[in-house]
Design a protein around this motif. Structure first.
Motif, PDB file in Angstrom:
ATOM      1  N   ARG A   1       0.842  -1.194   0.000  1.00  0.00           N
ATOM      2  CA  ARG A   1       0.000   0.000   0.000  1.00  0.00           C
ATOM      3  C   ARG A   1       0.877   1.244   0.000  1.00  0.00           C
ATOM      4  O   ARG A   1       1.986   1.242   0.546  1.00  0.00           O
ATOM      5  CB  ARG A   1      -0.906  -0.001   1.227  1.00  0.00           C
ATOM      6  CG  ARG A   1      -1.815  -1.220   1.305  1.00  0.00           C
ATOM      7  CD  ARG A   1      -2.207  -1.518   2.738  1.00  0.00           C
ATOM      8  NE  ARG A   1      -2.979  -0.418   3.293  1.00  0.00           N
ATOM      9  CZ  ARG A   1      -2.868   0.006   4.550  1.00  0.00           C
ATOM     10  NH1 ARG A   1      -1.987  -0.552   5.367  1.00  0.00           N
ATOM     11  NH2 ARG A   1      -3.627   0.988   4.992  1.00  0.00           N
ATOM     12  N   ASN A   2       0.370   2.310  -0.605  1.00  0.00           N
ATOM     13  CA  ASN A   2       1.094   3.572  -0.690  1.00  0.00           C
ATOM     14  C   ASN A   2       0.505   4.527   0.354  1.00  0.00           C
ATOM     15  O   ASN A   2      -0.671   4.879   0.289  1.00  0.00           O
ATOM     16  CB  ASN A   2       0.950   4.158  -2.099  1.00  0.00           C
ATOM     17  CG  ASN A   2       1.935   5.285  -2.367  1.00  0.00           C
ATOM     18  OD1 ASN A   2       2.800   5.580  -1.556  1.00  0.00           O
ATOM     19  ND2 ASN A   2       1.808   5.913  -3.530  1.00  0.00           N
ATOM     20  N   ILE A   3       1.325   4.927   1.323  1.00  0.00           N
ATOM     21  CA  ILE A   3       0.877   5.790   2.414  1.00  0.00           C
ATOM     22  C   ILE A   3       1.499   7.181   2.255  1.00  0.00           C
ATOM     23  O   ILE A   3       2.708   7.310   2.039  1.00  0.00           O
ATOM     24  CB  ILE A   3       1.260   5.203   3.785  1.00  0.00           C
ATOM     25  CG1 ILE A   3       0.649   3.805   3.963  1.00  0.00           C
ATOM     26  CG2 ILE A   3       0.820   6.139   4.909  1.00  0.00           C
ATOM     27  CD1 ILE A   3      -0.872   3.779   3.949  1.00  0.00           C
ATOM     28  N   ARG A   4       0.657   8.180   2.375  1.00  0.00           N
ATOM     29  CA  ARG A   4       1.102   9.579   2.301  1.00  0.00           C
ATOM     30  C   ARG A   4       1.011  10.210   3.689  1.00  0.00           C
ATOM     31  O   ARG A   4       0.000  10.078   4.378  1.00  0.00           O
ATOM     32  CB  ARG A   4       0.233  10.353   1.306  1.00  0.00           C
ATOM     33  CG  ARG A   4       0.365  11.865   1.376  1.00  0.00           C
ATOM     34  CD  ARG A   4      -0.473  12.545   0.324  1.00  0.00           C
ATOM     35  NE  ARG A   4      -0.648  13.963   0.625  1.00  0.00           N
ATOM     36  CZ  ARG A   4      -1.101  14.873  -0.247  1.00  0.00           C
ATOM     37  NH1 ARG A   4      -1.440  14.495  -1.473  1.00  0.00           N
ATOM     38  NH2 ARG A   4      -1.244  16.134   0.110  1.00  0.00           N
ATOM     39  N   LEU A   5       2.074  10.892   4.075  1.00  0.00           N
ATOM     40  CA  LEU A   5       2.112  11.619   5.343  1.00  0.00           C
ATOM     41  C   LEU A   5       2.351  13.101   5.066  1.00  0.00           C
ATOM     42  O   LEU A   5       3.100  13.448   4.144  1.00  0.00           O
ATOM     43  CB  LEU A   5       3.245  11.113   6.239  1.00  0.00           C
ATOM     44  CG  LEU A   5       3.306   9.617   6.562  1.00  0.00           C
ATOM     45  CD1 LEU A   5       4.569   9.322   7.372  1.00  0.00           C
ATOM     46  CD2 LEU A   5       2.067   9.164   7.307  1.00  0.00           C
TER      47      LEU A   5
END
Length: 263
Positions: free
Chosen positions: A3-7
């Motif tokens: 999964r691609n997580i953005r912070l």
């Protein structure tokens, strides 16, 4: 499937050697990556919207990484925060499509530089602003800043040229505001305050990309105009000379903030 997580991160860059991982020095990137590893056991490599230099701060740095973890998107924020030092804050966490790239997807960036006009040092302000002893002519500085808007070659404001294939960038806003204080947390533009105690000068610039030390070099050159040491014509000459040696000094790192990134 990963999964691609953005912070979205905010940080006080005072004690860090910049964003990017560096051997034998503590960086913001290495600190956040270590917190992710402590949480998940995974070693990740963060992609960022921009590589802030040593001592530079951020209000809205955007990063992303791929993970096999099943942690819900909104739980990354509190889970990571317990593993991060007090001067790095996760403001938001979300899952994004696999093709989201924090670096290459960025369309606009807003930077803010804070000047404190004061003859007396303030130890609480010093890490976040550049103090100027005497009064600055903000109107003259704005006239010079207006020349920056549009598509230009910004080589005169790039340290250690060349760093990229081209030094041509487009600026959409370059605005100076005198204020009695500034919002160090929000991404909204600073509101003008013409009061007698308005001893902050806030420079905000929005562009499609920035060169190495570009904003700090611009600010240092604008201050030459604000001190009345330079005329508008001299600023324009320095800008068009395409030579870093002709422009003004590089303003110190502590006054600079990466405010927000538009995708």
């Amino acid at each position: 499937m990963a999964r691609n997580i953005r912070l979205t991160l905010a940080y006080d860059g005072t004690r860090y050697a910049g964003w990017q991982v560096q051997r034998d020095r503590v960086s913001v990137q290495s600190t956040v990556e270590a917190s992710i590893e402590a949480l998940t056991g995974e070693r990740v490599s963060l992609l960022s919207a921009g590589r802030t230099d040593a001592g530079v701060h951020a209000l809205g740095q955007v990063v992303n990484f791929f993970t096999e973890s099943t942690i819900p998107p909104d739980k990354w924020q509190p889970a990571l925060q317990t593993r991060l030092p007090h001067d790095i804050v996760v403001r938001d966490s979300q899952e994004v499509p696999a093709d989201f790239h924090a670096t290459y997807g960025a369309k606009l960036k807003r930077y803010r530089y804070v000047i404190h006009e004061s003859r007396i040092e303030n130890p609480f302000i010093r890490p976040f602003a550049w103090r100027q002893n005497g009064p600055l002519d903000v109107d003259a500085m704005q006239n010079a800043a207006d020349l920056l808007v549009g598509t230009h070659d910004f080589r005169s404001f790039e340290s250690h040229w060349p760093n990229t294939d081209t030094s041509v960038r487009t600026m959409f806003e370059a605005r100076l505001t005198r204020a009695s204080g500034w919002n160090v947390w929000g991404a909204a533009p600073v509101s003008a305050d013409p009061g007698a105690d308005a001893d902050y000068i806030v420079f905000e610039i929005v562009g499609d990309g920035f060169l190495y030390n570009m904003v700090r070099s611009i600010v240092g050159t604008l201050v030459c105009v604000g001190r009345r040491a330079w005329t508008l014509a001299q600023f324009q000459h320095a800008f068009q000379a395409l030579d870093r040696n002709v422009a003004g000094e590089t303003a110190p790192a502590q006054g600079l903030f990466l405010v927000s990134v538009t995708y």
